[in-house]
Motif scaffolding. Sequence first.
Motif, PDB file in Angstrom:
ATOM      1  N   ALA A 182      19.259   5.492   5.874  1.00 20.45           N
ATOM      2  CA  ALA A 182      18.600   6.774   6.115  1.00 20.45           C
ATOM      3  C   ALA A 182      18.060   6.855   7.537  1.00 20.45           C
ATOM      4  CB  ALA A 182      17.474   6.984   5.100  1.00 20.45           C
ATOM      5  N   LEU A 183      17.461   5.764   8.025  1.00 19.44           N
ATOM      6  CA  LEU A 183      16.936   5.748   9.384  1.00 19.44           C
ATOM      7  C   LEU A 183      18.056   5.872  10.405  1.00 19.44           C
ATOM      8  CD1 LEU A 183      14.189   2.975   9.145  1.00 19.44           C
ATOM      9  CD2 LEU A 183      13.843   5.443   9.340  1.00 19.44           C
ATOM     10  N   GLU A 184      19.180   5.195  10.141  1.00 17.31           N
ATOM     11  CA  GLU A 184      20.313   5.279  11.053  1.00 17.31           C
ATOM     12  C   GLU A 184      20.855   6.708  11.100  1.00 17.31           C
ATOM     13  OE1 GLU A 184      24.801   3.385  11.643  1.00 17.31           O
ATOM     14  OE2 GLU A 184      23.469   2.635  10.072  1.00 17.31           O
ATOM     15  N   SER A 185      20.918   7.373   9.932  1.00 14.27           N
ATOM     16  CA  SER A 185      21.383   8.759   9.898  1.00 14.27           C
ATOM     17  C   SER A 185      20.464   9.657  10.703  1.00 14.27           C
ATOM     18  CB  SER A 185      21.458   9.250   8.442  1.00 14.27           C
ATOM     19  OG  SER A 185      22.399   8.508   7.705  1.00 14.27           O
ATOM     20  N   SER A 186      19.151   9.488  10.532  1.00 13.46           N
ATOM     21  CA  SER A 186      18.199  10.304  11.278  1.00 13.46           C
ATOM     22  C   SER A 186      18.308  10.044  12.780  1.00 13.46           C
ATOM     23  CB  SER A 186      16.772  10.024  10.803  1.00 13.46           C
ATOM     24  OG  SER A 186      16.601  10.429   9.453  1.00 13.46           O
ATOM     25  N   ALA A 187      18.521   8.773  13.154  1.00 11.43           N
ATOM     26  CA  ALA A 187      18.654   8.447  14.574  1.00 11.43           C
ATOM     27  C   ALA A 187      19.885   9.108  15.171  1.00 11.43           C
ATOM     28  CB  ALA A 187      18.726   6.930  14.748  1.00 11.43           C
ATOM     29  N   ARG A 188      21.002   9.116  14.449  1.00  9.54           N
ATOM     30  CA  ARG A 188      22.205   9.784  14.943  1.00  9.54           C
ATOM     31  C   ARG A 188      21.975  11.287  15.060  1.00  9.54           C
ATOM     32  NH1 ARG A 188      27.694   8.744  12.180  1.00  9.54           N
ATOM     33  NH2 ARG A 188      28.287   9.925  14.042  1.00  9.54           N
ATOM     34  N   GLY A 189      21.273  11.854  14.066  1.00  9.39           N
ATOM     35  CA  GLY A 189      20.967  13.277  14.128  1.00  9.39           C
ATOM     36  C   GLY A 189      20.101  13.615  15.325  1.00  9.39           C
TER      37      GLY A 189
ATOM     38  N   ILE B 124      11.954  17.684  14.719  1.00  6.71           N
ATOM     39  CA  ILE B 124      10.706  17.419  13.993  1.00  6.71           C
ATOM     40  C   ILE B 124      11.009  17.065  12.535  1.00  6.71           C
ATOM     41  CG2 ILE B 124       8.557  18.462  13.183  1.00  6.71           C
ATOM     42  CD1 ILE B 124       8.536  20.134  15.746  1.00  6.71           C
ATOM     43  N   ALA B 125      11.976  17.787  11.950  1.00  6.94           N
ATOM     44  CA  ALA B 125      12.334  17.515  10.551  1.00  6.94           C
ATOM     45  C   ALA B 125      12.914  16.113  10.394  1.00  6.94           C
ATOM     46  CB  ALA B 125      13.338  18.560  10.064  1.00  6.94           C
ATOM     47  N   PHE B 126      13.762  15.684  11.334  1.00  9.04           N
ATOM     48  CA  PHE B 126      14.325  14.338  11.252  1.00  9.04           C
ATOM     49  C   PHE B 126      13.234  13.275  11.376  1.00  9.04           C
ATOM     50  CE2 PHE B 126      18.652  16.017  12.736  1.00  9.04           C
ATOM     51  CZ  PHE B 126      19.158  15.982  11.446  1.00  9.04           C
TER      52      PHE B 126
ATOM     53  N   VAL C  19      29.284  21.438  22.246  1.00  7.82           N
ATOM     54  CA  VAL C  19      28.131  21.186  21.381  1.00  7.82           C
ATOM     55  C   VAL C  19      28.503  21.409  19.915  1.00  7.82           C
ATOM     56  CG1 VAL C  19      25.851  22.070  20.734  1.00  7.82           C
ATOM     57  CG2 VAL C  19      26.388  21.619  23.132  1.00  7.82           C
ATOM     58  N   ALA C  20      29.296  22.444  19.647  1.00 15.07           N
ATOM     59  CA  ALA C  20      29.691  22.737  18.267  1.00 15.07           C
ATOM     60  C   ALA C  20      30.464  21.561  17.669  1.00 15.07           C
ATOM     61  CB  ALA C  20      30.536  24.002  18.219  1.00 15.07           C
ATOM     62  N   ARG C  21      31.439  21.054  18.395  1.00 16.25           N
ATOM     63  CA  ARG C  21      32.234  19.931  17.887  1.00 16.25           C
ATOM     64  C   ARG C  21      31.347  18.709  17.635  1.00 16.25           C
ATOM     65  NH1 ARG C  21      37.908  20.028  18.755  1.00 16.25           N
ATOM     66  NH2 ARG C  21      38.619  21.995  19.651  1.00 16.25           N
ATOM     67  N   TYR C  22      30.448  18.458  18.546  1.00 17.76           N
ATOM     68  CA  TYR C  22      29.586  17.274  18.428  1.00 17.76           C
ATOM     69  C   TYR C  22      28.637  17.401  17.241  1.00 17.76           C
ATOM     70  CZ  TYR C  22      26.425  13.548  19.997  1.00 17.76           C
ATOM     71  OH  TYR C  22      25.656  12.418  20.075  1.00 17.76           O
ATOM     72  N   ARG C  23      27.964  18.560  17.119  1.00 23.20           N
ATOM     73  CA  ARG C  23      27.023  18.746  16.020  1.00 23.20           C
ATOM     74  C   ARG C  23      27.712  18.715  14.665  1.00 23.20           C
ATOM     75  NH1 ARG C  23      23.095  23.738  18.024  1.00 23.20           N
ATOM     76  NH2 ARG C  23      21.747  22.522  19.418  1.00 23.20           N
TER      77      ARG C  23
END
Length: 365
Positions: free
Chosen positions: A63-70, A119-121, A192-196
């Motif tokens: 979960a932390l890794e996912s948030s860090a990538r986000g 902030i949510a992440f 940005v679209a492709r990356y997000r």
Amino acid sequence: MAAGPPSVHSPSPYEPGGRLVSEQHTHAHHHPHAPGRWARLRHRAGHLVTPHSHEAADKTDAALESSARGMRALWISLAVLGATAVAQAVVVVLSGSVALLGDTVHNAADALTAVPLGIAFVLGRRAATRRFTYGFGRAEDVAGLVIVATIAASAAFAAWTAIDRLINPRDISHLPIVAAAAVIGFLGNEWVARYRIRVGRDIGSAALVADGLHARTDGFTSLAVLLGAGGAALGWRLADPIVGLLITAAILLVLRDACREVFRRVLDAVDPALVDTAEHALRHTPGVRAVSELRMRWIGHRLRAEVAIVVDGELTVREAHTVAVEAEHALLHAVPKLSAALVHADPEPLPGAPDPHHALAHHTA
């Protein structure tokens, strides 16, 4: 027979949440209907080939890794879109193009949506408390509502500016620079679209995917500015504000899609294909006779499930619990982004036997 909700009593053999303390590694004796030894051996062999763990620490690390990538995706896209918006703003000042102004405002608003999502992440990383017992993952839904409001505000501003320019026409200067700024806006938004979208799908963040789709639409509205510049070059003074109104319409379409995505998530909607996958995994778990209840919800970018399964009524408590643990394990393997599942085992009803959930009947609608 439909099963009631999992028990919430907490006598000594239970955890504080009402769930039986794990006994999956203790087998008092073998029951003919309990999960087969060969099934367990096959699964253990699978772990040797593709080792993994379902320990709480490993789930937390994921979960932390996912948030860090986000977070990384948000800040990189913020920098790219911010630079794009600044470049366009300079051209707006020089040229007076209302179409480019609307596109610039929209790009700036899109860049700023990284703030509530960031902030949510950060909040999502916080551990659960006695007040917020599921943690803070739903902060992403709140961020989604902020994003919807931001898109609506940018649409209102673009419409107001375009209408004012229709009433008070004005010539546009520096048309080649306006065209170049429109191309820059398209390239920045598409990157940005492709990356997000890629990162959002990888980590299971619907908000980040929706924000990426938003950026892609912004890119096409940037190309629309080229039409305004072309019309102005041909001497049509109203081309620029009309394109500004078209951009407003495009923003409203994005707003509709964003509202649908965000409110589905707020109302705990999940992809029906995930439910089908979960049911298939449960029904093929040794010892599971039927699936009487299955509920899933997103908490941030992770899934949780609540399940009621039917098992042989002659199983001991330990054997029924082993079946429940194997069912949860099967779900963790089968359903992407699933972080935990609460599995409740109901005994298979006997003809003429009383309903074991009769005492709960007056609590249900």
